[in-house]
Design a protein around this motif. Structure first.
Motif, PDB file in Angstrom:
ATOM      1  N   VAL A  66       0.831  -1.199   0.000  1.00 21.99           N
ATOM      2  CA  VAL A  66       0.000   0.000   0.000  1.00 21.99           C
ATOM      3  C   VAL A  66       0.877   1.266   0.000  1.00 21.99           C
ATOM      4  O   VAL A  66       1.863   1.337   0.724  1.00 21.99           O
ATOM      5  N   SER A  67       0.516   2.278  -0.782  1.00 23.06           N
ATOM      6  CA  SER A  67       1.288   3.525  -0.849  1.00 23.06           C
ATOM      7  C   SER A  67       1.138   4.341   0.437  1.00 23.06           C
ATOM      8  O   SER A  67       0.108   4.272   1.101  1.00 23.06           O
TER       9      SER A  67
ATOM     10  N   TYR B 170      -0.525  -2.743  -4.603  1.00 22.97           N
ATOM     11  CA  TYR B 170      -1.156  -1.865  -3.621  1.00 22.97           C
ATOM     12  C   TYR B 170      -1.771  -2.709  -2.491  1.00 22.97           C
ATOM     13  O   TYR B 170      -2.827  -2.379  -1.964  1.00 22.97           O
TER      14      TYR B 170
ATOM     15  N   PHE C  91      -5.738   4.587   1.688  1.00 24.47           N
ATOM     16  CA  PHE C  91      -4.507   3.858   2.002  1.00 24.47           C
ATOM     17  C   PHE C  91      -4.206   3.832   3.505  1.00 24.47           C
ATOM     18  O   PHE C  91      -3.749   2.822   4.034  1.00 24.47           O
TER      19      PHE C  91
ATOM     20  N   ARG D 164      -7.810   0.376  -7.107  1.00 25.42           N
ATOM     21  CA  ARG D 164      -6.841   0.035  -6.053  1.00 25.42           C
ATOM     22  C   ARG D 164      -7.369  -1.070  -5.148  1.00 25.42           C
ATOM     23  O   ARG D 164      -6.624  -1.938  -4.726  1.00 25.42           O
TER      24      ARG D 164
END
Ligand code: TXA
Ligand code: MG
Length: 317
Positions: A142-143, A222, A279, A310
């Protein structure tokens, strides 16, 4: 541990030495290095454990800088850059040879964007080179949308994190390539496709496939470490029970599950707020003592398409 602060000169000094610095953007935090320095670029791949076939986005101080890194700009790309930069739009264009092969994974095109964050814009204007800068997370995870997210995972490997607060958009940039003057969507993101089509007409879609043009398009990306299941949350709770389960919903609260284990992306049903929270919420759930995360898709309109993209990739396609 990395130092976290707002000292632009410190970031400049580190980058001038060929070191990496994590920087804030309006989308997510990036892991930045001198795009003209192969050693710095190689460090980015090493720190992220990123495969060399996954090229990097080059971040520019302004659209005027394009001529230094790109050899040809279709009219439609010019129009898009004028309208949306600085902002969450990445354009894939024919590169100049100043851009090392490593940055583009040997591809003839380079991805470029002008990020919309005051600290990072000032940083870019101060530097004498553009920044190669992927999201500041280990490859596939995950960003990060806060400096603390970056510190938790990459803090050991970088000297400095420029702290620009929580990312306002919260989801990565929209990536467009071009076939002549025809824009092609490689990755849905922070600029809704409808906004792009309002400006330049129809956009072709090319976001999946076994050999993706943009590895952010990989089906499993992600992703949190917990098993993420997407569907109707009430039905998932019925089928799997409530034990070891966390819930990520859009606006609805599921009364059948206790509070600490469920997160609403936007109780008022706002997709912009949902994107901002996506996120960080996945990270919170991933840190809980649970086995499964149940999530539901959001409406496909506006930023909803990028959020759903995502979520599906986080669930493994
Ligand atoms: O919002 C964003 O775009 C953030 C912030 C930090 O700017 N950056 C970001 O970078 O998401 P990254 O590396 O996590 O994702 C960039 C995507 C990758 O999937 C990569 O494959 C694609 O851009 N890409 C980069 N260069 C490309 C190229 N020459 N052709 C096609 N795709 C490219
Ligand atoms: Mg990324």
């Amino acid at each position: 541990m990395a130092t976290i602060g707002t000292d632009i000169q410190k970031a400049v000094d580190e980058l001038n030495l060929g070191h990496l610095v994590a920087i804030p953007t309006e989308t997510v935090y990036g892991l930045a290095g001198n795009a003209f320095n192969e050693l710095a670029v190689a460090k980015i791949f090493a720190v992220k454990k990123r495969p060399s076939f996954d090229p990097l986005i080059v971040h520019l101080p302004s659209a005027d800088y394009l001529d230094n890194v790109v050899s040809k700009i279709p009219e439609v790309a010019k129009k898009l850059s004028t309208h949306f930069w600085p902002g969450p739009l990445t354009l894939v264009l024919p590169r100049k040879t100043q851009i090392p092969d490593l940055v583009t994974s040997g591809l003839p095109n380079v991805a470029v964007r002008v990020p919309n964050h005051p600290l990072t814009l000032e940083l870019l204007r101060t530097l004498s080179f553009p920044l190669a800068c992927p999201s500041a997370n280990p490859f596939g995870y995950v960003s990060p949308t806060t400096a603390q997210h970056v510190e938790a995972q990459l803090g050991e490997d970088i000297p400095y994190i420029l702290d620009g607060g929580t990312c306002q958009v919260g989801i990565e940039s929209t990536i467009l390539g071009f076939d002549g003057d025809q824009p092609i969507l490689y990755r849905p993101g922070g600029i809704p496709i409808g906004d792009i089509e309002n400006l330049v007409g129809r956009v072709a879609i090319k976001t999946t496939g076994s050999n993706p043009v943009a590895p952010g398009m990989l089906k499993n990306h992600y992703a949190p470490n917990k098993t993420l299941k997407i569907g109707n949350i009430s039905e998932l709770l019925k089928k799997y029970g409530h034990e070891q389960v966390g819930v990520l919903s859009f606006e609805h609260h599921y009364d059948e599950l206790s509070d600490p284990r469920q997160i609403q992306l936007s109780p008022k049903g706002d997709l912009t707020e949902a994107a901002q929270n996506l996120f960080a919420s996945l990270r919170k759930l991933d840190a809980m003592d649970i086995r499964y995360i149940f999530a539901e898709l959001v409406p496909e309109t506006g930023l909803g398409a990028a959020i759903n993209d995502r979520l599906k990739r986080a669930a493994g396609g």
